[in-house]
Design an enzyme around this catalytic site. Structure first.
Site, mmCIF file in Angstrom:
data_model
loop_
_atom_site.group_PDB
_atom_site.id
_atom_site.type_symbol
_atom_site.label_atom_id
_atom_site.label_comp_id
_atom_site.label_asym_id
_atom_site.label_seq_id
_atom_site.Cartn_x
_atom_site.Cartn_y
_atom_site.Cartn_z
ATOM 1 N N SER A 120 0.820 -1.207 0.000
ATOM 2 C CA SER A 120 0.000 0.000 0.000
ATOM 3 C C SER A 120 0.853 1.256 0.000
ATOM 4 O O SER A 120 1.967 1.280 0.525
ATOM 5 C CB SER A 120 -0.919 0.021 1.222
ATOM 6 O OG SER A 120 -1.851 -1.018 1.164
ATOM 7 N N GLN A 121 0.256 2.286 -0.573
ATOM 8 C CA GLN A 121 0.878 3.620 -0.608
ATOM 9 C C GLN A 121 1.046 4.122 0.837
ATOM 10 O O GLN A 121 0.135 3.951 1.653
ATOM 11 C CB GLN A 121 -0.099 4.490 -1.386
ATOM 12 C CG GLN A 121 0.239 5.921 -1.541
ATOM 13 C CD GLN A 121 -0.993 6.709 -2.001
ATOM 14 O OE1 GLN A 121 -2.119 6.192 -2.003
ATOM 15 N NE2 GLN A 121 -0.766 7.936 -2.372
#
Ligand code: SAH
Length: 272
Positions: A120-121
């Site tokens: 995930s970012q």
């Protein structure tokens, strides 16, 4: 085989990066399913100016500096909870990605981790943790979709008991290796299983963080939330939004819709 040694040894060629539909991607990697906030302005900006000319010269120092720059960016993007920012500063994200991508580990982008999944970012990780920790410190959290283990490692910096489920065996093993490398294997209990059914034997949880998007939040997870507890999950198909749920009573839940995002899909069952 992924090699955690000298993760800053390779600097990506500039043409390795392209943008499509406002989402940054790596050549050959489909930009959909990127566990990303939909925000072209943020995603298409250039790499942080603090990127050293030769990161390989001193990997430890470089990763510390890049991580600090990442934390400053998170502040500028509205993350204000110091506990969350400290946790993001403490976890070396480059350890969780392939060596070839390590020099991009502190960009605000989702990156491929194999098996068609992504890490995930950073903004998404910080946003979700900040949302479930606002005005409280959950003692026991469940993460659905551990992937390579990054978010679980961040959660373990501020929550005493972390349980993380991953449905793909290869990623479950990758997460285990990464967490062991950081001596977090005893802090995070990893489970290879279907997070859509939750972990009924260990419920209730003060917080539940879902890292993959379903059309609706599974009922099993709502019922495994402790009264007063919070769950955050992306919801939707092509258009997704983060949804924050608070259990307000034995049979009442309050729902708040947050930012538009793009996550990999939540899938039932396990993959061996
Ligand atoms: N938390 C990760 C995000 C990984 S991407 C990070 O820190 O970067 C989301 C992950 O959810 C994928 O690895 C995918 O395999 C997993 N997933 C999807 N459906 C799932 C399910 N029902 N149970 C457990 N994991 C699931």
């Amino acid at each position: 085989m992924r090699k955690p040694v000298n993760p800053f040894g390779s600097v990506p060629a500039p043409d390795r990066r392209r943008t499509s539909g406002g989402v940054t991607s790596v050549a050959g990697f489909t930009p959909t399913n990127s566990n990303t906030r939909i925000s072209p302005a943020v995603l298409s900006r250039p790499a942080p100016s603090s990127t050293p000319a030769n990161p390989a010269a001193n990997p430890g120092l470089s990763s510390d500096r890049l991580r600090q720059a990442m934390v400053q960016r998170l502040r500028a993007q509205g993350i204000s909870d110091e506990r969350v920012l400290d946790a993001m500063a403490a976890v070396p994200r480059h350890v969780f990605v392939d060596e070839a991508l390590a020099s991009r580990a502190y960009e605000d982008a989702a990156l491929p981790i194999g098996h068609s999944q992504t890490i995930s970012q950073p903004w998404v990780v910080a946003r979700m943790i900040a949302a479930v920790c606002e005005d409280r410190t959950p003692a026991r959290v469940l993460e659905v979709g551990a992937g390579c283990g990054y978010q679980a490692a961040v959660l373990a910096q501020l929550i005493r008991e972390v349980h993380a489920i991953e449905r793909i065996r290869g990623l479950f093993e990758m997460a285990r290796t990464n967490l062991r490398a950081l001596r977090l294997a005893t802090r995070v209990r990893l489970i290879h299983g279907d997070g859509m059914v939750g972990l009924p034997s260990l419920a209730p949880f003060d917080a539940i963080v879902v890292a993959a998007a379903g059309l609706a939040i599974p009922q099993a997870l709502l019922t495994q939330l402790a009264p007063g507890g919070r769950l955050i999950a992306p919801e939707g198909d092509t258009h997704q939004r983060l949804v924050l749920i608070e259990r307000t009573g034995a049979s009442s839940w309050k729902r708040t819709e947050l930012e538009a995002v793009r996550f990999v899909p939540l899938r039932a069952g396990i993959q061996t």
